[in-house]
Write an enzyme that holds these catalytic residues in place. Sequence first.
Site, PDB file in Angstrom:
ATOM      1  N   LYS A  52      -0.902  57.864 -13.392  1.00 26.04           N
ATOM      2  CA  LYS A  52      -1.450  59.885 -12.885  1.00 26.04           C
ATOM      3  C   LYS A  52      -2.025  59.547 -12.601  1.00 26.04           C
ATOM      4  CE  LYS A  52       2.002  61.666 -16.426  1.00 26.04           C
ATOM      5  NZ  LYS A  52       2.401  61.893 -18.133  1.00 26.04           N
ATOM      6  N   SER A  68      -3.534  61.291 -17.905  1.00 27.12           N
ATOM      7  CA  SER A  68      -3.405  60.993 -18.866  1.00 27.12           C
ATOM      8  C   SER A  68      -2.095  61.339 -19.880  1.00 27.12           C
ATOM      9  CB  SER A  68      -3.450  62.370 -19.776  1.00 27.12           C
ATOM     10  OG  SER A  68      -3.721  62.385 -21.656  1.00 27.12           O
ATOM     11  N   ASP A  69      -1.581  60.534 -20.800  1.00 26.63           N
ATOM     12  CA  ASP A  69       0.032  60.896 -21.465  1.00 26.63           C
ATOM     13  C   ASP A  69       0.729  60.649 -22.514  1.00 26.63           C
ATOM     14  OD1 ASP A  69       3.304  60.734 -19.938  1.00 26.63           O
ATOM     15  OD2 ASP A  69       3.313  59.147 -21.562  1.00 26.63           O
ATOM     16  N   GLN A  70       1.588  61.117 -23.262  1.00 24.72           N
ATOM     17  CA  GLN A  70       1.722  60.838 -24.941  1.00 24.72           C
ATOM     18  C   GLN A  70       3.177  60.387 -25.186  1.00 24.72           C
ATOM     19  OE1 GLN A  70       2.225  64.738 -27.129  1.00 24.72           O
ATOM     20  NE2 GLN A  70       0.605  63.697 -28.107  1.00 24.72           N
TER      21      GLN A  70
END
Length: 193
Positions: A52, A68-70
């Site tokens: 991203k 960011s990623d979760q």
Amino acid sequence: MRTLILASTSIYRRQLLERLRLPFQVVAAEVDESPHHAESPSVIARRLAKAKADAVARLHPDALVIGSDQVCDLDGAPLGKPGTHARAMAQLRAMQGRVVVFHTAVAVVCVDTGFAGEAMATVRVRVRPLDDATIDAYLHVEQPYDCAGSAKSEGLGIALLESIESDDPTALIGLPLIRTCSLLRAAGVPVLG
């Protein structure tokens, strides 16, 4: 200071980044978020956070870009955003009475300076035993269908939990601010002077 861009349209991440009182823009990252074959939840989170940030940084090479990623991890299997009431019911049924791990990765990239940094925060969440009536009532009130793990700890979803263990408390909401601040300082952004 360079333009700061959040490579996400997530309202949760935007609200968290606003806490730092730094001016920033929001640009959607066009990234395929499908997991790769046999990819672990933590690897998915790291890969997507970096992808991203990189995707938006290529479009804005002079900016400092945050990605960011979760990924929610139940016994090594990723649980995504449920999208529907039925899938959220299934997720919370599977998670009730168990420990779930949330991997929240952040990447900061600037093409012009060559800066690239990454960090990961891991949050262990113990979900209390739940019955279907409780799950259904919660989902009708909060409708967390856009949240990995089908619950919002910053809202009524906290009532579904027994404990949260993390050294970066905002990581569960979607952006680990302690790690983000560290990466921004390393990139030359004067967070609090």
